[in-house]
Design a protein around this motif. Structure first.
Motif, PDB file in Angstrom:
ATOM      1  N   ALA A  12      61.300  72.093  19.270  1.00 32.37           N
ATOM      2  CA  ALA A  12      60.533  72.486  20.457  1.00 32.37           C
ATOM      3  C   ALA A  12      61.289  71.990  21.683  1.00 32.37           C
ATOM      4  N   VAL A  13      61.359  72.826  22.726  1.00 26.86           N
ATOM      5  CA  VAL A  13      62.196  72.549  23.905  1.00 26.86           C
ATOM      6  C   VAL A  13      61.316  72.269  25.124  1.00 26.86           C
ATOM      7  N   PHE A  14      61.604  71.177  25.800  1.00 26.23           N
ATOM      8  CA  PHE A  14      60.902  70.827  27.050  1.00 26.23           C
ATOM      9  C   PHE A  14      61.532  71.619  28.213  1.00 26.23           C
ATOM     10  N   PRO A  15      60.742  72.161  29.165  1.00 27.46           N
ATOM     11  CA  PRO A  15      59.271  72.093  29.251  1.00 27.46           C
ATOM     12  C   PRO A  15      58.597  73.368  28.737  1.00 27.46           C
ATOM     13  N   ALA A  23      52.339  67.593  22.808  1.00 30.72           N
ATOM     14  CA  ALA A  23      52.491  69.044  22.671  1.00 30.72           C
ATOM     15  C   ALA A  23      53.834  69.406  22.047  1.00 30.72           C
ATOM     16  N   LEU A  24      54.888  68.710  22.484  1.00 30.28           N
ATOM     17  CA  LEU A  24      56.217  68.992  21.936  1.00 30.28           C
ATOM     18  C   LEU A  24      56.281  68.661  20.443  1.00 30.28           C
ATOM     19  N   CYS A  25      55.742  67.508  20.068  1.00 35.03           N
ATOM     20  CA  CYS A  25      55.764  67.116  18.654  1.00 35.03           C
ATOM     21  C   CYS A  25      54.940  68.081  17.791  1.00 35.03           C
ATOM     22  N   ALA A  31      56.983  74.572  13.991  1.00 36.69           N
ATOM     23  CA  ALA A  31      58.251  75.245  13.702  1.00 36.69           C
ATOM     24  C   ALA A  31      58.852  74.739  12.395  1.00 36.69           C
ATOM     25  N   LEU A  32      58.714  73.442  12.118  1.00 31.95           N
ATOM     26  CA  LEU A  32      59.224  72.873  10.876  1.00 31.95           C
ATOM     27  C   LEU A  32      58.489  73.466   9.673  1.00 31.95           C
ATOM     28  N   SER A  33      57.181  73.581   9.787  1.00 30.98           N
ATOM     29  CA  SER A  33      56.387  74.156   8.701  1.00 30.98           C
ATOM     30  C   SER A  33      56.846  75.582   8.398  1.00 30.98           C
TER      31      SER A  33
END
Length: 300
Positions: A12-15, A23-25, A31-33
């Motif tokens: 996940a890319v900030f922002p 939110a990022l985690c 995405a990992l799932s």
């Protein structure tokens, strides 16, 4: 011991994908799932991933409520004797198959392909399977109370149900409603499930057969059931998978596979039922090949 380590990543890319650590985690985890499901080395987060998760969760909650509120239903599809065209009678035992159906107040009639797999993934199939078995017994007893001659009725059993230690006891408890009479309940189990643990499956099914419950191998031809396994298993019927039946009129192997399954079953002393029969040409061909019973939209 040599160990090989594999890595998968959800990114996940900030922002863009979130302005807070939480939110990022969370989005990276989503995405990992997805990366694990698709066997991808890495995946960047996309909003539609959460949309799919949310849709699946909403469907799961609806289905759980339907199960708790008793709004699932059983529909009974007849199995027809190819020779006589009758649901009951003749030299071949005929009957019905109990099919779980779901009519949601907002979604309407939900296709089985959309919710049966969800029942299995979430483990709700255990409760749904117990309900279906008891509901079938209750319906048969009610029909008998009306003076009707009720044919044998088959109920589908999932892999998760068969693996339960109390599976045999749960079936015996349900059919105890027949009060000493021969139970009119049969079970349908896919071949891939049966061969997962051939010894345990055989032991459980033999116990049920002694109680008068017959067993059908569902979707035959799509799994990996060897002849040695098939000869060992205490089964009474092979059901030809719909995928072969709908292609029988095509030139080539589907017709030959159907002919082979019919011949194999009869050699082993088993009945044969063709699933998914939809037109008169299929019925004529199945009759020529010696198939015992048919079921599908052609009939009902």
């Amino acid at each position: 011991m040599e160990l090989r380590v594999g890595l998968r990543a959800g990114i996940a890319v900030f922002p863009t994908d979130g302005e807070s650590t939480e939110a990022l985690c969370a989005n990276a985890e989503t995405a990992l799932s997805k990366a694990k499901q698709t066997a991808s080395r890495y995946l960047f987060y996309a909003p539609e991933m959460n949309a799919r998760v949310a849709e699946s969760l909403a469907m799961e909650n609806r289905l759980r409520r339907a199960l708790e509120d008793g709004t699932l239903a059983l529909h009974y599809q007849p199995k027809i004797d190819v020779g006589t065209g009758a649901v009951a009678g003749g030299g071949v035992r005929a009957g019905l198959e109990a099919l779980i159906r779901w009519n949601d107040p907002e979604l309407g009639a939900v296709p089985p392909a959309r919710f049966v797999s969800l029942l299995e993934e979430t483990g709700m199939i255990l409760a749904a399977g117990r309900w279906a078995l008891r509901q079938a017994v209750e319906d048969i007893r009610r029909w008998q109370g009306l003076g009707l001659q009720v044919p044998r009725t088959s109920v589908n059993v999932s892999a998760l149900q068969l693996r339960q230690k109390d599976f045999v006891d749960s079936v015996l408890d349900a059919i105890s409603e027949f009060e000493g009479n021969s139970p009119l309940i049969d079970l349908e189990i896919t071949e891939s499930v049966l061969v997962d643990d051939i010894d345990e499956s055989t032991r459980k099914l033999q116990a049920l057969r002694r109680a008068g419950v017959e067993v059908s191998v569902d979707d035959f031809g799509t799994g990996f059931c060897s002849l040695s396994y098939l000869a060992r298993l205490p089964v009474d019927t092979l059901k030809i998978d719909r995928s072969f039946v709908v292609r029988m009129n095509d030139a080539g192997y589907p017709r030959n596979i159907v002919a082979m399954i019919v011949s194999l079953a009869h050699t082993l002393g088993l009945r044969v039922v063709a699933e998914g029969v939809e037109d008169d040409a299929q019925v004529r061909l199945l009759k020529e090949l010696g198939c015992d019973q048919i079921q599908g939209f052609f009939v009902s």
